[in-house]
Scaffold this active site. Sequence first.
Site, short mmCIF file in Angstrom:
data_model
loop_
_atom_site.label_atom_id
_atom_site.label_comp_id
_atom_site.label_asym_id
_atom_site.label_seq_id
_atom_site.Cartn_x
_atom_site.Cartn_y
_atom_site.Cartn_z
N CYS A 41 -31.50 16.04 -14.32
CA CYS A 41 -32.54 17.42 -13.77
C CYS A 41 -33.63 17.12 -13.33
CB CYS A 41 -32.36 18.08 -14.63
SG CYS A 41 -32.96 19.58 -15.39
N LYS A 50 -36.71 22.66 -7.90
CA LYS A 50 -37.54 24.30 -8.08
C LYS A 50 -39.05 24.01 -7.60
CE LYS A 50 -34.48 25.11 -8.85
NZ LYS A 50 -33.16 24.32 -9.68
N GLU A 203 -18.01 27.81 4.43
CA GLU A 203 -17.38 27.48 3.26
C GLU A 203 -15.92 27.24 2.75
OE1 GLU A 203 -18.18 27.11 -1.55
OE2 GLU A 203 -16.30 28.19 -0.76
N LEU A 320 -24.54 22.83 -16.12
CA LEU A 320 -26.20 23.22 -16.01
C LEU A 320 -27.04 22.56 -17.47
CD1 LEU A 320 -25.48 27.11 -16.80
CD2 LEU A 320 -26.03 25.48 -14.32
N HIS A 445 -43.80 49.45 -18.53
CA HIS A 445 -44.11 50.81 -17.24
C HIS A 445 -45.60 49.97 -16.96
CE1 HIS A 445 -43.75 52.32 -14.33
NE2 HIS A 445 -45.01 52.84 -13.64
#
Length: 466
Positions: A41, A50, A203, A320, A445
Amino acid sequence: MSYDLVIIGTGPGGYVCAIRAAQLGLKTAVVEKRKAHGGTCLNVGCIPSKALLHASHLYEEAAHHFDAFGIEVGTPKLDLKKMLAFKDQAIEGNTKGVEFLLKKNKIDAHHGTGRIVAPGKVEVTTEDGSTSTLETKNIVVATGSEVVSLPGIEIDEKKIVSSTGALDLEQVPGHLVLIGGGVIGLELGSVWRRLGAKVTVIEYLDRILAGIDLDTAKQFQRILGKQGMEFKLSSKVTKAVATDAGVTLTVEPAKGGEAQTVEADVVLVAVGRRPYTDGLGLDEVGVARDEKGRVVTDAHYATNVPGIWAIGDVIVGPMLAHKAEDEGVALAEQLAGKGGHVNYGVIPNVVYTYPEVAAVGATEEDLKAAGVAYNVGKFPFTANGRAKANLMTDGFVKILADAKTDRVLGAHIVGPEAGNLIHEIAVAMEFGASSEDVARTCHAHPTLAEAVKEAALAVEKRALHM
Ligand SMILES: Cc1cc2nc3c(=O)[nH]c(=O)nc-3n(C[C@H](O)[C@H](O)[C@H](O)COP(=O)(O)OP(=O)(O)OC[C@H]3O[C@@H](n4cnc5c(N)ncnc54)[C@H](O)[C@@H]3O)c2cc1C
Protein backbone atom coordinates in the site's frame (compact mmCIF):
# COMPACT_ATOMS: atom_id res chain seq x y z
CA MET A 1 12.85 -12.14 24.15
CA SER A 2 9.39 -13.72 24.19
CA TYR A 3 6.38 -11.93 22.71
CA ASP A 4 2.60 -12.12 22.95
CA LEU A 5 2.52 -11.77 19.20
CA VAL A 6 4.86 -11.56 16.25
CA ILE A 7 3.40 -10.19 13.03
CA ILE A 8 5.02 -11.08 9.72
CA GLY A 9 4.56 -8.18 7.28
CA THR A 10 4.03 -4.48 8.01
CA GLY A 11 1.48 -3.59 5.34
CA PRO A 12 -1.78 -1.94 6.47
CA GLY A 13 -2.91 -5.25 7.98
CA GLY A 14 0.27 -5.98 9.93
CA TYR A 15 1.29 -2.56 11.20
CA VAL A 16 -2.24 -1.60 12.27
CA CYS A 17 -2.64 -4.95 14.05
CA ALA A 18 0.66 -4.26 15.84
CA ILE A 19 -0.39 -0.77 16.95
CA ARG A 20 -3.76 -1.95 18.30
CA ALA A 21 -2.14 -4.92 20.07
CA ALA A 22 0.43 -2.63 21.69
CA GLN A 23 -2.33 -0.19 22.75
CA LEU A 24 -4.00 -3.11 24.50
CA GLY A 25 -0.82 -4.00 26.38
CA LEU A 26 0.40 -6.98 24.33
CA LYS A 27 4.15 -7.37 23.90
CA THR A 28 4.40 -7.09 20.12
CA ALA A 29 7.02 -7.45 17.40
CA VAL A 30 6.86 -7.09 13.62
CA VAL A 31 9.07 -8.65 10.95
CA GLU A 32 9.39 -6.92 7.57
CA LYS A 33 11.59 -7.84 4.64
CA ARG A 34 11.24 -4.56 2.73
CA LYS A 35 13.51 -1.66 3.70
CA ALA A 36 10.49 0.51 4.52
CA HIS A 37 7.34 -0.39 6.45
CA GLY A 38 3.83 0.06 5.03
CA GLY A 39 3.69 -2.91 2.64
CA THR A 40 2.36 -2.82 -0.90
CA CYS A 41 0.00 0.00 0.00
CA LEU A 42 2.53 2.61 1.06
CA ASN A 43 5.48 1.53 -1.09
CA VAL A 44 4.03 0.51 -4.47
CA GLY A 45 0.23 0.73 -4.13
CA CYS A 46 -2.34 3.11 -2.69
CA ILE A 47 -0.05 6.00 -1.77
CA PRO A 48 2.18 6.36 -4.87
CA SER A 49 -0.77 5.77 -7.21
CA LYS A 50 -2.84 8.43 -5.44
CA ALA A 51 0.07 10.88 -5.46
CA LEU A 52 0.39 10.46 -9.25
CA LEU A 53 -3.39 10.62 -9.71
CA HIS A 54 -3.44 13.92 -7.82
CA ALA A 55 -0.48 15.46 -9.68
CA SER A 56 -1.67 14.31 -13.13
CA HIS A 57 -5.19 15.58 -12.41
CA LEU A 58 -3.82 19.03 -11.61
CA TYR A 59 -1.78 18.90 -14.82
CA GLU A 60 -4.86 18.04 -16.86
CA GLU A 61 -6.91 20.72 -15.12
CA ALA A 62 -4.26 23.33 -15.87
CA ALA A 63 -3.92 22.16 -19.48
CA HIS A 64 -7.60 21.92 -20.37
CA HIS A 65 -9.96 23.28 -17.74
CA PHE A 66 -8.51 26.37 -16.02
CA ASP A 67 -9.52 28.48 -19.00
CA ALA A 68 -13.22 27.89 -18.25
CA PHE A 69 -12.72 29.51 -14.82
CA GLY A 70 -11.00 32.55 -16.30
CA ILE A 71 -7.49 31.41 -15.44
CA GLU A 72 -4.94 31.60 -18.24
CA VAL A 73 -1.73 29.69 -17.65
CA GLY A 74 -0.66 28.90 -21.20
CA THR A 75 0.38 25.34 -21.98
CA PRO A 76 1.70 23.69 -18.80
CA LYS A 77 5.00 21.86 -19.14
CA LEU A 78 5.45 18.43 -17.66
CA ASP A 79 8.56 17.73 -15.61
CA LEU A 80 8.07 13.99 -15.23
CA LYS A 81 11.23 13.49 -13.20
CA LYS A 82 9.99 16.03 -10.65
CA MET A 83 6.50 14.51 -10.60
CA LEU A 84 7.97 11.06 -9.89
CA ALA A 85 10.17 12.60 -7.18
CA PHE A 86 7.06 14.17 -5.63
CA LYS A 87 5.49 10.68 -5.62
CA ASP A 88 8.63 9.24 -3.96
CA GLN A 89 8.40 11.92 -1.28
CA ALA A 90 4.80 10.90 -0.61
CA ILE A 91 5.99 7.31 -0.12
CA GLU A 92 8.81 8.35 2.17
CA GLY A 93 6.62 10.62 4.29
CA ASN A 94 4.10 7.83 4.82
CA THR A 95 6.54 4.96 5.42
CA LYS A 96 8.48 7.12 7.90
CA GLY A 97 5.15 7.80 9.59
CA VAL A 98 4.65 4.06 10.13
CA GLU A 99 8.20 3.72 11.50
CA PHE A 100 7.41 6.52 13.95
CA LEU A 101 4.13 4.89 15.03
CA LEU A 102 5.83 1.53 15.63
CA LYS A 103 8.46 3.21 17.82
CA LYS A 104 5.88 5.34 19.63
CA ASN A 105 3.93 2.21 20.54
CA LYS A 106 7.10 0.37 21.66
CA ILE A 107 6.75 -2.31 19.01
CA ASP A 108 9.98 -4.17 18.21
CA ALA A 109 10.61 -3.94 14.47
CA HIS A 110 12.84 -6.67 13.03
CA HIS A 111 14.07 -6.19 9.46
CA GLY A 112 14.45 -9.46 7.59
CA THR A 113 12.49 -12.32 6.09
CA GLY A 114 10.27 -14.15 8.53
CA ARG A 115 9.72 -17.90 8.41
CA ILE A 116 7.56 -19.90 10.77
CA VAL A 117 9.71 -22.79 11.98
CA ALA A 118 7.11 -24.07 14.47
CA PRO A 119 4.04 -22.67 16.23
CA GLY A 120 5.47 -20.01 18.57
CA LYS A 121 8.75 -19.66 16.68
CA VAL A 122 9.58 -17.19 13.87
CA GLU A 123 13.02 -17.26 12.33
CA VAL A 124 14.24 -13.93 10.93
CA THR A 125 16.91 -13.89 8.22
CA THR A 126 18.49 -10.50 7.65
CA GLU A 127 19.99 -9.25 4.37
CA ASP A 128 23.48 -10.36 5.39
CA GLY A 129 22.19 -13.91 5.93
CA SER A 130 22.33 -13.96 9.72
CA THR A 131 19.37 -15.53 11.52
CA SER A 132 17.67 -15.18 14.87
CA THR A 133 14.55 -16.78 16.31
CA LEU A 134 11.70 -14.94 18.00
CA GLU A 135 9.60 -16.81 20.57
CA THR A 136 5.94 -15.84 20.76
CA LYS A 137 2.52 -16.98 21.95
CA ASN A 138 0.89 -15.94 18.66
CA ILE A 139 2.02 -15.50 15.06
CA VAL A 140 0.09 -13.31 12.62
CA VAL A 141 0.64 -13.86 8.90
CA ALA A 142 0.12 -10.48 7.18
CA THR A 143 2.30 -11.04 4.14
CA GLY A 144 -0.08 -9.54 1.59
CA SER A 145 -0.15 -10.22 -2.13
CA GLU A 146 1.89 -9.89 -5.31
CA VAL A 147 1.28 -9.18 -8.98
CA VAL A 148 0.22 -11.99 -11.32
CA SER A 149 0.79 -12.11 -15.07
CA LEU A 150 -0.80 -14.12 -17.87
CA PRO A 151 0.67 -17.21 -19.51
CA GLY A 152 3.02 -16.17 -22.32
CA ILE A 153 3.51 -12.65 -20.96
CA GLU A 154 6.71 -11.89 -19.12
CA ILE A 155 6.83 -8.72 -17.04
CA ASP A 156 10.20 -6.95 -17.49
CA GLU A 157 9.13 -3.73 -15.67
CA LYS A 158 10.44 -1.69 -18.63
CA LYS A 159 8.17 -2.29 -21.63
CA ILE A 160 5.84 -4.88 -20.13
CA VAL A 161 5.17 -3.55 -16.67
CA SER A 162 3.15 -4.41 -13.58
CA SER A 163 1.56 -1.69 -11.46
CA THR A 164 4.97 -1.29 -9.78
CA GLY A 165 6.73 -0.46 -13.07
CA ALA A 166 3.83 1.76 -14.15
CA LEU A 167 4.56 4.02 -11.16
CA ASP A 168 8.04 4.74 -12.49
CA LEU A 169 7.98 5.02 -16.29
CA GLU A 170 10.90 7.19 -17.40
CA GLN A 171 8.89 8.83 -20.17
CA VAL A 172 5.26 9.16 -21.15
CA PRO A 173 4.53 6.28 -23.55
CA GLY A 174 3.03 7.14 -26.93
CA HIS A 175 0.63 4.21 -26.68
CA LEU A 176 -0.03 2.46 -23.37
CA VAL A 177 -2.06 -0.75 -23.50
CA LEU A 178 -3.68 -1.95 -20.29
CA ILE A 179 -4.37 -5.64 -20.03
CA GLY A 180 -7.28 -5.69 -17.60
CA GLY A 181 -10.00 -3.10 -16.98
CA GLY A 182 -9.97 -3.29 -13.19
CA VAL A 183 -9.33 -0.58 -10.64
CA ILE A 184 -5.52 -0.63 -10.64
CA GLY A 185 -5.28 -0.56 -14.45
CA LEU A 186 -7.84 2.22 -14.85
CA GLU A 187 -6.22 4.37 -12.17
CA LEU A 188 -2.71 4.07 -13.61
CA GLY A 189 -4.04 4.27 -17.17
CA SER A 190 -5.72 7.57 -16.23
CA VAL A 191 -2.43 8.93 -14.89
CA TRP A 192 -0.56 8.29 -18.15
CA ARG A 193 -3.47 9.38 -20.37
CA ARG A 194 -3.57 12.72 -18.55
CA LEU A 195 0.15 13.09 -19.08
CA GLY A 196 -0.25 12.54 -22.82
CA ALA A 197 -0.36 8.79 -23.62
CA LYS A 198 -2.95 7.20 -25.87
CA VAL A 199 -4.47 4.48 -23.66
CA THR A 200 -6.22 1.33 -24.82
CA VAL A 201 -7.83 -1.05 -22.34
CA ILE A 202 -8.08 -4.70 -23.36
CA GLU A 203 -10.50 -6.56 -21.11
CA TYR A 204 -11.56 -10.21 -21.23
CA LEU A 205 -15.06 -9.56 -19.88
CA ASP A 206 -17.75 -7.58 -21.71
CA ARG A 207 -17.49 -4.84 -19.07
CA ILE A 208 -14.95 -2.99 -16.94
CA LEU A 209 -14.70 -3.03 -13.12
CA ALA A 210 -16.00 -6.54 -12.47
CA GLY A 211 -17.91 -6.67 -9.18
CA ILE A 212 -18.97 -3.00 -9.30
CA ASP A 213 -22.66 -2.25 -10.00
CA LEU A 214 -23.03 -2.69 -13.79
CA ASP A 215 -24.99 0.50 -14.47
CA THR A 216 -22.33 2.49 -12.56
CA ALA A 217 -19.46 0.75 -14.39
CA LYS A 218 -21.11 1.47 -17.77
CA GLN A 219 -21.54 5.14 -16.94
CA PHE A 220 -17.92 5.28 -15.78
CA GLN A 221 -16.74 3.67 -19.03
CA ARG A 222 -18.67 6.28 -21.02
CA ILE A 223 -16.96 9.06 -19.06
CA LEU A 224 -13.49 7.52 -19.50
CA GLY A 225 -14.29 7.14 -23.20
CA LYS A 226 -15.12 10.86 -23.43
CA GLN A 227 -11.75 11.55 -21.80
CA GLY A 228 -10.08 9.63 -24.63
CA MET A 229 -9.52 6.15 -23.21
CA GLU A 230 -10.25 3.38 -25.71
CA PHE A 231 -11.76 0.00 -24.82
CA LYS A 232 -11.55 -3.41 -26.41
CA LEU A 233 -13.93 -5.51 -24.34
CA SER A 234 -14.56 -9.27 -24.67
CA SER A 235 -10.98 -9.61 -25.90
CA LYS A 236 -8.06 -11.66 -24.68
CA VAL A 237 -4.35 -11.01 -25.06
CA THR A 238 -2.68 -14.30 -25.92
CA LYS A 239 0.84 -13.02 -26.47
CA ALA A 240 2.92 -9.93 -25.77
CA VAL A 241 6.41 -9.74 -27.22
CA ALA A 242 8.82 -6.93 -26.42
CA THR A 243 10.57 -5.63 -29.56
CA ASP A 244 13.12 -2.84 -30.14
CA ALA A 245 10.27 -0.50 -30.99
CA GLY A 246 7.89 -1.46 -28.16
CA VAL A 247 5.56 -4.41 -27.62
CA THR A 248 3.55 -6.44 -30.11
CA LEU A 249 0.37 -7.92 -28.67
CA THR A 250 -1.74 -10.70 -30.09
CA VAL A 251 -5.40 -10.16 -29.25
CA GLU A 252 -8.29 -12.55 -29.88
CA PRO A 253 -12.02 -12.32 -29.19
CA ALA A 254 -12.62 -13.80 -25.70
CA LYS A 255 -14.80 -16.52 -27.22
CA GLY A 256 -12.12 -17.36 -29.78
CA GLY A 257 -11.79 -16.23 -33.38
CA GLU A 258 -9.43 -14.36 -35.60
CA ALA A 259 -6.37 -12.87 -33.90
CA GLN A 260 -5.40 -9.26 -34.33
CA THR A 261 -2.08 -7.48 -33.70
CA VAL A 262 -1.85 -4.39 -31.52
CA GLU A 263 1.34 -2.33 -31.23
CA ALA A 264 2.14 -0.56 -27.97
CA ASP A 265 5.05 1.37 -26.51
CA VAL A 266 4.34 0.06 -23.02
CA VAL A 267 1.97 -2.64 -21.77
CA LEU A 268 0.63 -2.62 -18.23
CA VAL A 269 -0.43 -6.05 -17.04
CA ALA A 270 -3.18 -5.44 -14.46
CA VAL A 271 -5.02 -8.74 -14.27
CA GLY A 272 -4.99 -9.19 -10.52
CA ARG A 273 -2.87 -10.19 -7.55
CA ARG A 274 -2.24 -13.41 -5.71
CA PRO A 275 -1.67 -14.04 -2.01
CA TYR A 276 2.02 -13.99 -1.09
CA THR A 277 3.28 -16.78 1.15
CA ASP A 278 6.60 -17.72 -0.49
CA GLY A 279 9.21 -19.07 1.92
CA LEU A 280 7.00 -18.59 4.97
CA GLY A 281 7.16 -22.25 6.01
CA LEU A 282 3.37 -22.68 5.99
CA ASP A 283 3.46 -26.16 4.44
CA GLU A 284 6.09 -27.35 6.91
CA VAL A 285 3.95 -26.35 9.91
CA GLY A 286 0.75 -27.56 8.20
CA VAL A 287 -1.16 -24.26 7.71
CA ALA A 288 -3.98 -24.93 5.22
CA ARG A 289 -4.40 -22.86 2.05
CA ASP A 290 -7.22 -22.84 -0.47
CA GLU A 291 -7.11 -23.43 -4.24
CA LYS A 292 -6.08 -19.80 -4.83
CA GLY A 293 -3.19 -20.05 -2.35
CA ARG A 294 -4.98 -17.97 0.30
CA VAL A 295 -4.39 -18.87 3.94
CA VAL A 296 -7.61 -20.45 5.23
CA THR A 297 -8.94 -18.96 8.47
CA ASP A 298 -12.14 -19.14 10.47
CA ALA A 299 -14.26 -16.03 11.14
CA HIS A 300 -11.78 -15.07 13.90
CA TYR A 301 -8.70 -15.19 11.62
CA ALA A 302 -7.45 -18.44 13.19
CA THR A 303 -5.72 -20.86 10.85
CA ASN A 304 -5.99 -24.61 11.41
CA VAL A 305 -2.75 -24.48 13.46
CA PRO A 306 -3.33 -23.14 17.00
CA GLY A 307 -1.51 -19.87 17.65
CA ILE A 308 -1.15 -18.97 13.94
CA TRP A 309 -3.49 -16.32 12.55
CA ALA A 310 -3.79 -14.51 9.22
CA ILE A 311 -5.23 -11.20 7.96
CA GLY A 312 -5.28 -8.92 4.90
CA ASP A 313 -4.65 -9.73 1.24
CA VAL A 314 -3.28 -13.16 2.14
CA ILE A 315 -6.76 -14.36 3.19
CA VAL A 316 -10.14 -14.36 1.45
CA GLY A 317 -11.98 -11.10 0.71
CA PRO A 318 -11.41 -7.89 -1.21
CA MET A 319 -7.74 -6.93 -1.56
CA LEU A 320 -8.10 -3.51 0.03
CA ALA A 321 -5.95 -1.69 2.54
CA HIS A 322 -8.83 -0.70 4.83
CA LYS A 323 -10.15 -4.28 4.88
CA ALA A 324 -6.66 -5.44 5.97
CA GLU A 325 -6.49 -2.68 8.62
CA ASP A 326 -9.88 -3.50 10.08
CA GLU A 327 -8.98 -7.18 10.25
CA GLY A 328 -5.74 -6.21 12.03
CA VAL A 329 -7.69 -4.25 14.64
CA ALA A 330 -10.30 -7.00 15.10
CA LEU A 331 -7.64 -9.69 15.54
CA ALA A 332 -5.58 -7.64 18.02
CA GLU A 333 -8.72 -7.01 20.06
CA GLN A 334 -9.62 -10.71 20.07
CA LEU A 335 -6.10 -11.66 21.17
CA ALA A 336 -6.41 -9.16 24.01
CA GLY A 337 -9.66 -10.81 25.12
CA LYS A 338 -12.02 -8.30 23.51
CA GLY A 339 -14.62 -8.82 20.79
CA GLY A 340 -13.15 -7.43 17.58
CA HIS A 341 -15.28 -7.76 14.47
CA VAL A 342 -15.39 -6.68 10.80
CA ASN A 343 -18.68 -6.09 8.99
CA TYR A 344 -17.89 -7.41 5.51
CA GLY A 345 -21.24 -6.11 4.23
CA VAL A 346 -20.05 -2.53 4.64
CA ILE A 347 -16.60 -2.21 3.09
CA PRO A 348 -16.33 0.79 0.77
CA ASN A 349 -14.60 0.32 -2.56
CA VAL A 350 -13.22 3.35 -4.40
CA VAL A 351 -11.63 4.01 -7.78
CA TYR A 352 -9.61 7.21 -7.41
CA THR A 353 -9.85 8.49 -10.97
CA TYR A 354 -11.61 11.68 -12.01
CA PRO A 355 -14.47 11.39 -11.55
CA GLU A 356 -14.21 8.81 -8.77
CA VAL A 357 -16.27 5.67 -8.46
CA ALA A 358 -17.34 4.52 -5.00
CA ALA A 359 -19.49 1.67 -3.82
CA VAL A 360 -20.66 0.12 -0.60
CA GLY A 361 -22.97 -2.82 0.07
CA ALA A 362 -24.99 -4.75 -2.49
CA THR A 363 -25.12 -4.08 -6.24
CA GLU A 364 -28.33 -4.39 -8.25
CA GLU A 365 -26.91 -7.65 -9.65
CA ASP A 366 -26.35 -9.00 -6.10
CA LEU A 367 -29.91 -8.17 -5.07
CA LYS A 368 -31.43 -9.69 -8.22
CA ALA A 369 -29.38 -12.87 -7.70
CA ALA A 370 -30.52 -13.07 -4.06
CA GLY A 371 -34.18 -12.44 -5.02
CA VAL A 372 -34.40 -9.33 -2.80
CA ALA A 373 -37.04 -6.79 -3.86
CA TYR A 374 -35.50 -3.29 -3.84
CA ASN A 375 -36.15 0.30 -4.82
CA VAL A 376 -33.63 2.50 -6.62
CA GLY A 377 -33.10 6.19 -5.95
CA LYS A 378 -30.82 7.89 -8.47
CA PHE A 379 -29.73 11.50 -8.71
CA PRO A 380 -27.42 13.00 -11.36
CA PHE A 381 -24.70 15.51 -10.52
CA THR A 382 -26.02 17.65 -13.42
CA ALA A 383 -28.85 18.59 -11.02
CA ASN A 384 -26.61 19.35 -8.02
CA GLY A 385 -25.98 23.09 -7.52
CA ARG A 386 -22.40 22.80 -6.29
CA ALA A 387 -21.40 20.37 -9.06
CA LYS A 388 -22.95 22.71 -11.64
CA ALA A 389 -21.16 25.75 -10.21
CA ASN A 390 -17.82 23.90 -10.22
CA LEU A 391 -18.30 22.34 -13.69
CA MET A 392 -18.13 18.82 -12.20
CA THR A 393 -21.39 17.35 -13.43
CA ASP A 394 -20.36 13.90 -14.68
CA GLY A 395 -22.03 11.00 -12.88
CA PHE A 396 -24.72 10.18 -10.34
CA VAL A 397 -25.51 8.84 -6.89
CA LYS A 398 -27.58 5.67 -6.70
CA ILE A 399 -29.05 4.25 -3.50
CA LEU A 400 -30.60 0.80 -3.26
CA ALA A 401 -33.12 0.24 -0.47
CA ASP A 402 -35.15 -2.79 0.58
CA ALA A 403 -38.62 -2.56 -1.00
CA LYS A 404 -40.37 -3.69 2.21
CA THR A 405 -38.34 -2.13 5.02
CA ASP A 406 -36.61 0.77 3.17
CA ARG A 407 -33.32 -0.25 4.80
CA VAL A 408 -30.34 0.95 2.73
CA LEU A 409 -28.72 -2.10 1.11
CA GLY A 410 -26.11 -0.44 -1.05
CA ALA A 411 -24.94 2.75 -2.72
CA HIS A 412 -23.03 3.40 -5.93
CA ILE A 413 -21.57 6.72 -6.90
CA VAL A 414 -19.71 7.86 -9.95
CA GLY A 415 -18.83 11.51 -9.66
CA PRO A 416 -16.69 14.16 -7.99
CA GLU A 417 -15.57 13.26 -4.43
CA ALA A 418 -17.40 9.92 -4.66
CA GLY A 419 -14.76 8.33 -2.40
CA ASN A 420 -15.63 10.76 0.40
CA LEU A 421 -19.38 10.87 -0.22
CA ILE A 422 -19.74 7.09 0.10
CA HIS A 423 -18.91 7.19 3.81
CA GLU A 424 -22.21 8.83 4.71
CA ILE A 425 -23.93 5.75 3.34
CA ALA A 426 -21.43 3.42 5.02
CA VAL A 427 -22.28 4.96 8.40
CA ALA A 428 -26.00 4.84 7.60
CA MET A 429 -25.70 1.13 6.74
CA GLU A 430 -23.75 0.38 9.94
CA PHE A 431 -26.66 1.88 11.88
CA GLY A 432 -29.24 0.00 9.82
CA ALA A 433 -30.65 3.27 8.47
CA SER A 434 -33.49 3.54 5.96
CA SER A 435 -33.32 5.76 2.85
CA GLU A 436 -35.88 7.92 4.70
CA ASP A 437 -33.32 8.46 7.51
CA VAL A 438 -30.75 9.70 5.00
CA ALA A 439 -33.33 11.80 3.15
CA ARG A 440 -34.51 13.52 6.36
CA THR A 441 -30.98 14.33 7.54
CA CYS A 442 -30.30 18.02 6.95
CA HIS A 443 -27.46 18.38 4.40
CA ALA A 444 -25.52 21.65 4.06
CA HIS A 445 -26.06 23.68 0.92
CA PRO A 446 -24.34 23.92 -1.48
CA THR A 447 -22.51 20.59 -1.19
CA LEU A 448 -21.99 17.56 -3.37
CA ALA A 449 -23.43 15.57 -0.45
CA GLU A 450 -26.84 17.01 -1.31
CA ALA A 451 -26.79 14.61 -4.27
CA VAL A 452 -26.73 11.75 -1.70
CA LYS A 453 -29.75 13.21 0.08
CA GLU A 454 -31.56 13.68 -3.24
CA ALA A 455 -30.82 10.07 -4.25
CA ALA A 456 -32.29 8.98 -0.90
CA LEU A 457 -35.38 11.11 -1.63
CA ALA A 458 -35.53 9.57 -5.11
CA VAL A 459 -35.96 6.09 -3.59
CA GLU A 460 -39.57 7.12 -3.01
CA LYS A 461 -39.68 9.27 -6.14
CA ARG A 462 -39.64 12.60 -4.34
CA ALA A 463 -36.32 14.14 -5.31
CA LEU A 464 -36.69 17.91 -5.15
CA HIS A 465 -34.25 19.19 -7.74
CA MET A 466 -35.02 16.85 -10.60
C1 LIG B 1 -1.07 -0.05 -7.57
C2 LIG B 1 -1.95 -0.41 -6.39
C3 LIG B 1 -2.84 0.51 -5.91
C4 LIG B 1 -3.65 0.21 -4.82
N1 LIG B 1 -4.51 1.16 -4.37
C5 LIG B 1 -5.30 0.88 -3.32
C6 LIG B 1 -6.18 1.87 -2.81
O1 LIG B 1 -6.24 3.00 -3.30
N2 LIG B 1 -6.96 1.55 -1.74
C7 LIG B 1 -6.91 0.30 -1.17
O2 LIG B 1 -7.65 0.06 -0.21
N3 LIG B 1 -6.08 -0.64 -1.63
C8 LIG B 1 -5.27 -0.38 -2.69
N4 LIG B 1 -4.40 -1.34 -3.13
C9 LIG B 1 -4.38 -2.65 -2.43
C10 LIG B 1 -3.59 -2.56 -1.13
O3 LIG B 1 -2.28 -2.13 -1.40
C11 LIG B 1 -3.58 -3.90 -0.43
O4 LIG B 1 -4.90 -4.37 -0.28
C12 LIG B 1 -2.94 -3.80 0.94
O5 LIG B 1 -1.61 -3.32 0.85
C13 LIG B 1 -2.95 -5.16 1.66
O6 LIG B 1 -2.35 -5.02 2.90
P1 LIG B 1 -1.64 -6.25 3.63
O7 LIG B 1 -1.19 -5.72 4.94
O8 LIG B 1 -2.51 -7.43 3.61
O9 LIG B 1 -0.39 -6.62 2.70
P2 LIG B 1 0.78 -5.79 2.03
O10 LIG B 1 0.50 -4.35 2.01
O11 LIG B 1 1.06 -6.46 0.74
O12 LIG B 1 2.00 -5.98 3.01
C14 LIG B 1 2.61 -7.22 3.23
C15 LIG B 1 4.03 -7.00 3.70
O13 LIG B 1 4.56 -8.25 4.11
C16 LIG B 1 5.93 -8.30 3.77
N5 LIG B 1 6.33 -9.70 3.74
C17 LIG B 1 5.87 -10.69 2.95
N6 LIG B 1 6.45 -11.87 3.25
C18 LIG B 1 7.30 -11.62 4.27
C19 LIG B 1 8.18 -12.42 5.04
N7 LIG B 1 8.28 -13.73 4.83
N8 LIG B 1 8.91 -11.82 6.00
C20 LIG B 1 8.80 -10.49 6.25
N9 LIG B 1 7.99 -9.68 5.56
C21 LIG B 1 7.25 -10.24 4.59
C22 LIG B 1 5.98 -7.61 2.42
O14 LIG B 1 7.30 -7.14 2.15
C23 LIG B 1 4.97 -6.48 2.62
O15 LIG B 1 5.61 -5.31 3.06
C24 LIG B 1 -3.55 -1.06 -4.20
C25 LIG B 1 -2.63 -2.00 -4.67
C26 LIG B 1 -1.83 -1.68 -5.75
C27 LIG B 1 -0.84 -2.71 -6.24
